[in-house]
Design an enzyme around this catalytic site. Structure first.
Site, mmCIF file in Angstrom:
data_model
loop_
_atom_site.group_PDB
_atom_site.id
_atom_site.type_symbol
_atom_site.label_atom_id
_atom_site.label_comp_id
_atom_site.label_asym_id
_atom_site.label_seq_id
_atom_site.Cartn_x
_atom_site.Cartn_y
_atom_site.Cartn_z
ATOM 1 N N SER A 1 -10.015 -0.759 6.765
ATOM 2 C CA SER A 1 -9.427 -0.527 5.448
ATOM 3 C C SER A 1 -8.702 -1.717 4.841
ATOM 4 O O SER A 1 -8.315 -1.672 3.675
ATOM 5 C CB SER A 1 -8.475 0.673 5.497
ATOM 6 O OG SER A 1 -9.200 1.858 5.654
ATOM 7 N N LYS B 1 0.837 -1.204 0.000
ATOM 8 C CA LYS B 1 0.000 0.000 0.000
ATOM 9 C C LYS B 1 0.870 1.251 0.000
ATOM 10 O O LYS B 1 1.914 1.294 0.658
ATOM 11 C CB LYS B 1 -0.924 -0.023 1.226
ATOM 12 C CG LYS B 1 -1.983 1.074 1.244
ATOM 13 C CD LYS B 1 -2.923 0.886 2.425
ATOM 14 C CE LYS B 1 -3.990 1.954 2.483
ATOM 15 N NZ LYS B 1 -4.930 1.745 3.609
ATOM 16 N N SER C 1 -9.670 1.589 2.592
ATOM 17 C CA SER C 1 -8.822 2.406 1.739
ATOM 18 C C SER C 1 -7.738 1.615 1.003
ATOM 19 O O SER C 1 -7.071 2.147 0.113
ATOM 20 C CB SER C 1 -8.144 3.507 2.574
ATOM 21 O OG SER C 1 -7.303 2.958 3.576
#
Length: 434
Positions: free
Chosen positions: A139, A40, A115
Site C-alpha cells: 500500500s 495517511k 491504499s
C-alpha cells in the site's frame, strides 16, 4: 489542485513546536524544518479527525498523536493534512474510500493506487514535500509506482505502529513517500527506531544514517531478478523494468536470475492471513466502543448489525466475512494454519535468494494504473494487482519502489527488496535510479 484530485480527507495543519536550531556540533536538530508532510488518515492525530477512509469513523477524533506524528513535529515538519485512502487500507486504488477516489496527478482519469493513494498523490502533485503511508501488502509501493514517486516499506519493527489503526497487525508497517530516494531516506531517519509504546519495535537499524546510504553507488552490487514476478507483468511494464535494470548494470551492478518456488502460493496465503486479522481487528467497530451509532431500536444483535451495515463499505464487509469464515470452527486448520505454513515457506525462499544477491528486483506493479472504475467490479483483479508486493509483507522484509520510467506516458515502478533491516542496501540501489 488537491480539491480536484481529492488528495486530502481533512485539510488541517499541525505545526512543528520546535525552532530551527543546530546543536553544538553543527548538526541540524530539526532535520525536517520547513518541510510539509501529508499523513495517511489511519495514523492518529490528536484533536484532528482520523477516519481510515470510512463512514464508520467519519467523526472520530483521537485523543493522542501516533509516535510517528510526534517524531515528525519534533523534527520540525509541518503536517498539512490527512491523506485519502482505501477504507481501512483495504484496496489498491483508493476507490473504496467513503470520501471518493483520489485521482492520479500524472493522469487524472486513472487511479492513484492504494491504499495510500492520497499520500503518494500529495507528493506527486506538490501538495506536500513528503508523506507517510502504511503498507500491509504493497500500500506504499503501489501508489508510489502509479504516481511516479518513491516509497519505502520498512522492515517490520523498524518503525513504531503506535497510533496506527490496524488492518492486519502482523503485516502492516508505516513508511515514507517522497519525490527522491534521498528525501524518502531522510524521512525514514526521523521515524525509525524503537518505541516503548510498541513492543514489536527493534533496536536494530535505529541508529543508521539512511540518507547517507543514498549515494547511488551500485558498483559490485549483486541484484537478483525475480523472474516469476517479471513474467507475469504487462509487456510494457517489463520493457521499462528491463531498461532500468540495464541502467543499473551500466553503473556497475551485476545481475542473477532468481526463482522463488513459494511465490505462486503467496497471494492466497496473504489474503487468508490479512482478512483473518481484519475480521478480528474490526470487531471493535460496533457502534458502541467505536464507530457510527445509529441509535437503532431493537435488540443488541439488530443494533450491532445495522451499525456495521451502515458504517462499512462493500470491500470491508467482503474481507470481514471471508476472514471470519477462515477462522471459524472446522476451517481454521484448513485455511489459516495452511496460510501461516505458506508464509514461513515464503520467508525461507527470500532468505535463500538473499544469500545469493544483495537485493532482489521486480516490477513494483505488474500493470499500468487502471482507469478509475475499471477494477471495482472485479475483486479478483483488485487482489491480483498486489501479486508482486504482498510476498515482501509475508516475509517482513524491507522494499522500495523507485520510478523506472514510463510506458504510454504513465509511470512504471521498480521494486527492490532487501534482507531484514537491510534498508541501506535498497536505498543505495534505488538512489542509482532516483
Amino acid at each position: 489542485m488537491s480539491a480536484d484530485l481529492n488528495v486530502f480527507i481533512t485539510k488541517e495543519r499541525i505545526e512543528s513546536h520546535t525552532d530551527e536550531t543546530t546543536d553544538r556540533s553543527g548538526e541540524d536538530e530539526n532535520p525536517l524544518a520547513g518541510m510539509t508532510v501529508a499523513v495517511k488518515d489511519n495514523i492518529s492525530t490528536k484533536n484532528i479527525r482520523t477516519t481510515c477512509g470510512s463512514a464508520m469513523l467519519e467523526s472520530y477524533v483521537p485523543p493522542y498523536d501516533a509516535t510517528v506524528v510526534r517524531r515528525l513535529t519534533d523534527a520540525g515538519a509541518t503536517i498539512v493534512g490527512k491523506a485519502n485512502m482505501d477504507e481501512f487500507g483495504m484496496g489498491g486504488t483508493t476507490e473504496t474510500s467513503a470520501f471518493g477516489p483520489t485521482e492520479n496527478p500524472r493522469a487524472p482519469e486513472r487511479v492513484a493506487g492504494g491504499s495510500s493513494g492520497g499520500s503518494a498523490a500529495a507528493v506527486a502533485a506538490g501538495e506536500a514535500d513528503l508523506a507517510l503511508g502504511t503498507d500491509t501488502g504493497g500500500s506504499i509501493r503501489n501508489p508510489a509506482a502509479f504516481c511516479g514517486v518513491v516509497g519505502i516499506k520498512p522492515t517490520y519493527g523498524l518503525v513504531s505502529r503506535y497510533g496506527l489503526i490496524a488492518y492486519a497487525n502482523s503485516l502492516e508497517q508505516i513508511g515514507p513517500i517522497a519525490s527522491t530516494v534521498e528525501e524518502c531516506a531522510s524521512l525514514l531517519d526521523v521515524i525509525a527506531g524503537p518505541d516503548e509504546h510498541d513492543a514489536t519495535t527493534h533496536e536494530e537499524g535505529a541508529n543508521t544514517d539512511y540518507a547517507a546510504a543514498a549515494d547511488g553507488n551500485v558498483e559490485g552490487m549483486t541484484i537478483g531478478i525475480l523472474s516469476d514476478l517479471v513474467e507475469g507483468a504487462d509487456e510494457q511494464v517489463v520493457s521499462v523494468f528491463e531498461d532500468a535494470v540495464a541502467d543499473l548494470e551500466a553503473q556497475g551492478a551485476e545481475t542473477v536470475e532468481v526463482e522463488l518456488d513459494s511465490i505462486e502460493h503467496a497471494l492466497a496465503a496473504y489474503y487468508v492471513i490479512a482478512m483473518s486479522e481484519a475480521s478480528s481487528n474490526l470487531a471493535r467497530f460496533d457502534g458502541v466502543r467505536y464507530g457510527t451509532s445509529g441509535g437503532y431500536d431493537g435488540n443488541w444483535n439488530e443494533t450491532f448489525a445495522k451499525a456495521r451495515e451502515d458504517g462499512f463499505g462493500e470491500e470491508v464487509k467482503r474481507r470481514i466475512l471471508l476472514g471470519t469464515y477462515a477462522l471459524s470452527a472446522g476451517y481454521h486448520d484448513k485455511y489459516y494454519k495452511k496460510a501461516q505454513d505458506a508464509r514461513a515457506w515464503v520467508k525461507q525462499d527470500f532468505d535463500s535468494a538473499l544469500s545469493r544477491a544483495d537485493v532482489l528486483a521486480s516490477p513494483t506493479m505488474p500493470v499500468l494504473p487502471p482507469k478509475i472504475g475499471e477494477s471495482l467490479d472485479d475483486p479478483l483483479q483488485l487482489y491480483f494487482i498486489d501479486a508482486n508486493t504482498v510476498p515482501v509483507n509475508l516475509a517482513n522484509l524491507p522494499a522500495i519502489s523507485v520510478p523506472a520510467g514510463e510506458a504510454d506516458g504513465l509511470p512504471v515502478g521498480l521494486q527492490l527488496i532487501g534482507p531484514a533491516f537491510g534498508e541501506e542496501q535498497i536505498i543505495r540501489a534505488g538512489s542509482a535510479l532516483a
